[in-house]
Design a protein around this motif. Structure first.
Motif, mmCIF file in Angstrom:
data_model
loop_
_atom_site.group_PDB
_atom_site.id
_atom_site.type_symbol
_atom_site.label_atom_id
_atom_site.label_comp_id
_atom_site.label_asym_id
_atom_site.label_seq_id
_atom_site.Cartn_x
_atom_site.Cartn_y
_atom_site.Cartn_z
ATOM 1 N N ILE A 74 5.987 49.765 18.099
ATOM 2 C CA ILE A 74 7.382 50.218 18.254
ATOM 3 C C ILE A 74 7.721 51.224 17.149
ATOM 4 C CG2 ILE A 74 9.806 49.426 18.047
ATOM 5 C CD1 ILE A 74 8.520 48.550 20.676
ATOM 6 N N GLN A 75 7.343 50.859 15.927
ATOM 7 C CA GLN A 75 7.654 51.668 14.748
ATOM 8 C C GLN A 75 7.054 53.089 14.837
ATOM 9 O OE1 GLN A 75 6.040 49.867 11.243
ATOM 10 N NE2 GLN A 75 7.934 50.119 10.102
ATOM 11 N N LYS A 76 5.910 53.199 15.504
ATOM 12 C CA LYS A 76 5.251 54.506 15.641
ATOM 13 C C LYS A 76 6.132 55.490 16.416
ATOM 14 C CE LYS A 76 1.172 53.408 13.860
ATOM 15 N NZ LYS A 76 0.582 54.054 12.683
ATOM 16 N N HIS A 77 7.110 54.983 17.146
ATOM 17 C CA HIS A 77 7.975 55.839 17.958
ATOM 18 C C HIS A 77 9.315 56.151 17.274
ATOM 19 C CE1 HIS A 77 5.127 53.906 20.744
ATOM 20 N NE2 HIS A 77 5.086 55.110 21.265
ATOM 21 N N PHE A 78 9.568 55.505 16.115
ATOM 22 C CA PHE A 78 10.845 55.706 15.412
ATOM 23 C C PHE A 78 11.116 57.197 15.195
ATOM 24 C CE2 PHE A 78 11.458 51.459 12.861
ATOM 25 C CZ PHE A 78 11.776 50.822 14.038
ATOM 26 N N ILE A 123 10.873 51.026 26.593
ATOM 27 C CA ILE A 123 11.029 50.448 25.251
ATOM 28 C C ILE A 123 10.730 51.535 24.197
ATOM 29 C CG2 ILE A 123 9.979 48.796 23.616
ATOM 30 C CD1 ILE A 123 11.381 47.204 25.619
ATOM 31 N N ALA A 124 9.675 52.324 24.451
ATOM 32 C CA ALA A 124 9.290 53.373 23.495
ATOM 33 C C ALA A 124 10.432 54.386 23.330
ATOM 34 C CB ALA A 124 8.009 54.069 23.961
ATOM 35 N N VAL A 125 11.019 54.803 24.451
ATOM 36 C CA VAL A 125 12.106 55.795 24.389
ATOM 37 C C VAL A 125 13.319 55.213 23.658
ATOM 38 C CG1 VAL A 125 13.759 57.148 25.747
ATOM 39 C CG2 VAL A 125 11.344 57.104 26.404
ATOM 40 N N ILE A 126 13.708 54.002 24.001
ATOM 41 C CA ILE A 126 14.877 53.376 23.353
ATOM 42 C C ILE A 126 14.666 53.325 21.833
ATOM 43 C CG2 ILE A 126 16.091 51.160 23.039
ATOM 44 C CD1 ILE A 126 15.610 50.673 26.091
#
Ligand code: HEM
Length: 157
Positions: A74-78, A123-126
């Motif tokens: 998740i963090q990789k997409h921040f 989830i990645a976009v959010i």
């Protein structure tokens, strides 16, 4: 009672996931919407994503063994500020690649596969809109099964 294979086994195991992401990211780097956000990715990116997805689908805990967890992903997409148009293109190219590398195309497998891809990309976009997430650091890896279809396509077997 018949043993129901995991989605990972049905897909063809790790070689299938590694083939999928290798071919997928080649396409991504040729795509005008996605190339700008992926052009600096590490050469290991495709393997990390293959290991992540394989683990979600019931494969070995390869991503976890490499020190990752759901929160790490998740963090990789921040703060990447991914758009819905980019997400749709990502999904389109992944499914196109799935056909090209001949991932099983039975309705049951593809339904479960798309289910996770649709969820995971949303989830990645959010979680790309800033640096906050509803996902706890301790959140376990998602585990995806056959869902409503209940098992693989057996064609009368
Ligand atoms: C099921 C959906 C997805 C999964 C499982 C996933 C998984 C991952 C993982 C594991 C990483 C870290 C890779 C590494 O450590 O080398 C990553 C990074 C990244 N992802 Fe995703 N991702 C998903 C969806 C998306 C979507 C839809 C986009 C964009 C439209 C995206 C854009 C990115 C970007 C830009 C990075 C960082 C690339 C870099 O290191 O430069 N991801 N993703």
């Amino acid at each position: 009672m018949k043993q129901i294979p995991t989605l990972y086994e049905w897909a063809g195991g790790m070689p299938a996931f590694e083939k999928l992401t290798a071919a997928f990211y080649k396409k991504v780097l040729k795509d005008e919407l996605l190339e700008p956000i992926f052009k600096h990715m590490s050469p290991h990116h495709q393997l990390h994503v293959a290991h992540f997805i394989a683990e979600v689908f019931g494969g070995p805990e390869a991503y976890t063994a490499e020190g990752g967890c759901h929160f790490t992903m998740i963090q990789k997409h921040f703060s990447k500020h991914l758009t819905e148009a980019q997400r749709k293109r990502w999904v389109f190219l992944l499914l196109e690649t799935a056909d090209e590398i001949e991932l099983p195309d039975d309705p049951e497998f593809r339904s479960a596969f798309v289910g996770y891809i649709e969820w995971g990309t949303r989830i990645a976009v959010i979680n790309s809109q800033g640096e906050h997430t509803g996902v706890a650091v301790t959140e376990p890896m998602p585990r995806w099964g056959w869902g409503e279809t209940g098992g693989p396509y057996l064609n009368g077997e």
